[in-house]
Design a protein around this motif. Structure first.
Motif, PDB file in Angstrom:
ATOM      1  N   GLU A 281       5.747  35.916  55.171  1.00  0.00           N
ATOM      2  CA  GLU A 281       6.048  37.271  55.625  1.00  0.00           C
ATOM      3  C   GLU A 281       5.213  37.573  56.868  1.00  0.00           C
ATOM      4  N   ASN A 282       5.864  37.989  57.929  1.00  0.00           N
ATOM      5  CA  ASN A 282       5.229  38.316  59.214  1.00  0.00           C
ATOM      6  C   ASN A 282       4.611  37.095  59.906  1.00  0.00           C
ATOM      7  N   GLY A 283       4.958  35.889  59.473  1.00  0.00           N
ATOM      8  CA  GLY A 283       4.474  34.684  60.138  1.00  0.00           C
ATOM      9  C   GLY A 283       5.262  34.443  61.423  1.00  0.00           C
ATOM     10  N   ARG A 284       4.642  33.754  62.369  1.00  0.00           N
ATOM     11  CA  ARG A 284       5.314  33.434  63.633  1.00  0.00           C
ATOM     12  C   ARG A 284       5.772  31.980  63.615  1.00  0.00           C
ATOM     13  N   PHE A 285       7.046  31.773  63.891  1.00  0.00           N
ATOM     14  CA  PHE A 285       7.584  30.427  64.067  1.00  0.00           C
ATOM     15  C   PHE A 285       8.657  30.518  65.146  1.00  0.00           C
ATOM     16  N   ASP A 286       8.402  29.903  66.284  1.00  0.00           N
ATOM     17  CA  ASP A 286       9.308  29.943  67.430  1.00  0.00           C
ATOM     18  C   ASP A 286      10.293  28.775  67.310  1.00  0.00           C
ATOM     19  N   THR A 287      11.459  29.051  66.722  1.00  0.00           N
ATOM     20  CA  THR A 287      12.445  27.988  66.493  1.00  0.00           C
ATOM     21  C   THR A 287      12.975  27.417  67.809  1.00  0.00           C
ATOM     22  N   GLU A 288      13.071  28.236  68.838  1.00  0.00           N
ATOM     23  CA  GLU A 288      13.548  27.758  70.146  1.00  0.00           C
ATOM     24  C   GLU A 288      12.579  26.723  70.718  1.00  0.00           C
ATOM     25  N   TYR A 289      11.300  27.024  70.704  1.00  0.00           N
ATOM     26  CA  TYR A 289      10.299  26.084  71.199  1.00  0.00           C
ATOM     27  C   TYR A 289      10.305  24.801  70.363  1.00  0.00           C
ATOM     28  N   TYR A 290      10.353  24.968  69.059  1.00  0.00           N
ATOM     29  CA  TYR A 290      10.332  23.820  68.159  1.00  0.00           C
ATOM     30  C   TYR A 290      11.517  22.887  68.441  1.00  0.00           C
ATOM     31  N   ALA A 291      12.699  23.487  68.628  1.00  0.00           N
ATOM     32  CA  ALA A 291      13.923  22.698  68.821  1.00  0.00           C
ATOM     33  C   ALA A 291      14.039  22.099  70.223  1.00  0.00           C
TER      34      ALA A 291
ATOM     35  N   PRO B 141      12.562  29.481  51.327  1.00  0.00           N
ATOM     36  CA  PRO B 141      11.256  28.925  50.962  1.00  0.00           C
ATOM     37  C   PRO B 141      10.562  28.297  52.178  1.00  0.00           C
ATOM     38  N   TYR B 142      11.363  27.817  53.129  1.00  0.00           N
ATOM     39  CA  TYR B 142      10.825  27.215  54.351  1.00  0.00           C
ATOM     40  C   TYR B 142      11.503  27.856  55.549  1.00  0.00           C
ATOM     41  N   VAL B 143      10.712  28.199  56.554  1.00  0.00           N
ATOM     42  CA  VAL B 143      11.270  28.772  57.770  1.00  0.00           C
ATOM     43  C   VAL B 143      11.930  27.677  58.612  1.00  0.00           C
ATOM     44  N   ALA B 144      11.407  26.461  58.495  1.00  0.00           N
ATOM     45  CA  ALA B 144      11.972  25.337  59.244  1.00  0.00           C
ATOM     46  C   ALA B 144      11.495  24.024  58.630  1.00  0.00           C
ATOM     47  N   ALA B 145      12.243  22.974  58.944  1.00  0.00           N
ATOM     48  CA  ALA B 145      11.859  21.611  58.563  1.00  0.00           C
ATOM     49  C   ALA B 145      12.309  20.672  59.669  1.00  0.00           C
ATOM     50  N   GLY B 146      11.427  19.793  60.064  1.00  0.00           N
ATOM     51  CA  GLY B 146      11.767  18.751  61.036  1.00  0.00           C
ATOM     52  C   GLY B 146      11.819  17.417  60.326  1.00  0.00           C
ATOM     53  N   HIS B 147      12.806  16.600  60.698  1.00  0.00           N
ATOM     54  CA  HIS B 147      13.006  15.315  60.020  1.00  0.00           C
ATOM     55  C   HIS B 147      13.083  14.186  61.041  1.00  0.00           C
ATOM     56  N   PHE B 148      12.415  13.083  60.726  1.00  0.00           N
ATOM     57  CA  PHE B 148      12.439  11.879  61.561  1.00  0.00           C
ATOM     58  C   PHE B 148      12.838  10.694  60.692  1.00  0.00           C
ATOM     59  N   LEU B 149      13.699   9.839  61.212  1.00  0.00           N
ATOM     60  CA  LEU B 149      14.128   8.640  60.498  1.00  0.00           C
ATOM     61  C   LEU B 149      13.532   7.383  61.135  1.00  0.00           C
ATOM     62  N   PHE B 150      13.011   6.507  60.285  1.00  0.00           N
ATOM     63  CA  PHE B 150      12.441   5.228  60.704  1.00  0.00           C
ATOM     64  C   PHE B 150      12.914   4.144  59.750  1.00  0.00           C
ATOM     65  N   ASP B 151      12.946   2.913  60.222  1.00  0.00           N
ATOM     66  CA  ASP B 151      13.308   1.807  59.334  1.00  0.00           C
ATOM     67  C   ASP B 151      12.272   1.625  58.228  1.00  0.00           C
ATOM     68  N   THR B 152      10.988   1.733  58.594  1.00  0.00           N
ATOM     69  CA  THR B 152       9.919   1.522  57.610  1.00  0.00           C
ATOM     70  C   THR B 152       8.818   2.557  57.809  1.00  0.00           C
ATOM     71  N   LEU B 153       8.001   2.728  56.800  1.00  0.00           N
ATOM     72  CA  LEU B 153       6.857   3.623  56.907  1.00  0.00           C
ATOM     73  C   LEU B 153       5.858   3.097  57.935  1.00  0.00           C
ATOM     74  N   ASP B 154       5.710   1.788  57.996  1.00  0.00           N
ATOM     75  CA  ASP B 154       4.822   1.199  58.997  1.00  0.00           C
ATOM     76  C   ASP B 154       5.277   1.534  60.416  1.00  0.00           C
ATOM     77  N   ASP B 155       6.595   1.575  60.649  1.00  0.00           N
ATOM     78  CA  ASP B 155       7.100   1.963  61.974  1.00  0.00           C
ATOM     79  C   ASP B 155       6.645   3.369  62.327  1.00  0.00           C
ATOM     80  N   PHE B 156       6.712   4.283  61.347  1.00  0.00           N
ATOM     81  CA  PHE B 156       6.250   5.652  61.591  1.00  0.00           C
ATOM     82  C   PHE B 156       4.765   5.662  61.940  1.00  0.00           C
ATOM     83  N   TYR B 157       3.940   5.027  61.114  1.00  0.00           N
ATOM     84  CA  TYR B 157       2.500   5.046  61.361  1.00  0.00           C
ATOM     85  C   TYR B 157       2.153   4.423  62.710  1.00  0.00           C
ATOM     86  N   THR B 158       2.859   3.366  63.080  1.00  0.00           N
ATOM     87  CA  THR B 158       2.608   2.693  64.352  1.00  0.00           C
ATOM     88  C   THR B 158       2.793   3.631  65.535  1.00  0.00           C
TER      89      THR B 158
END
Length: 106
Positions: free
Chosen positions: A12-22, A56-73
Motif C-alpha cells: 500500500e502506497n509503495g512506489r513501483f515504476d512499471t514503465e521504467y522496469y519494462a 499479491p505482487y505489483v510486478a514479476a520479472g522472469h528470465f529463462l536460461f538453459d541451466t542454473l549455472d548459465d544464470f550464475y555465470t
C-alpha cells in the motif's frame, strides 16, 4: 529450462515504476546477460482474483536460461549494476527470487 523470477510484493502506497522496469531495467539485464539468456518477460499485477482486491505482487520479472549455472555465470559479474538500478523503479527493495524448472512452455 530454468526460470528465474523476481517477485515484487504489493505494498500500500509503495512506489513501483512499471514503465521504467519494462523499458530500462529488464532490457538492461537482457543486454548484460547476452546469449545465455533464452527469453524474458514481465507480469504486472492487476488484482488477487476478486475485482478491487490488490494483487499479491505489483510486478514479476522472469528470465529463462538453459541451466542454473548459465544464470550464475552471467548474473554474478553484473549483480552490482542491476542491484544499484533498483531504486530507479521501486522503493520496495530487491524483491523475492524464485528459481524454478520449466516443464512445459507455450
Amino acid at each position: 529450462m530454468i526460470k528465474i523470477s523476481i517477485l515484487y510484493p504489493y505494498r500500500e502506497n509503495g512506489r513501483f515504476d512499471t514503465e521504467y522496469y519494462a523499458t530500462r531495467h529488464m532490457p538492461l539485464a537482457a543486454q548484460l546477460f547476452g546469449d545465455k539468456l533464452k527469453g524474458w518477460s514481465i507480469d504486472i499485477g492487476i488484482n488477487a482474483g476478486p475485482p478491487g482486491t490488490p494483487p499479491p505482487y505489483v510486478a514479476a520479472g522472469h528470465f529463462l536460461f538453459d541451466t542454473l549455472d548459465d544464470f550464475y555465470t552471467v548474473f554474478k559479474p553484473h549483480q552490482k549494476t542491476l542491484v544499484d538500478d533498483i531504486p530507479n523503479y521501486t522503493d520496495g527493495g530487491n524483491g523475492t527470487i524464485l528459481v524454478s524448472e520449466v516443464k512445459v512452455s507455450v
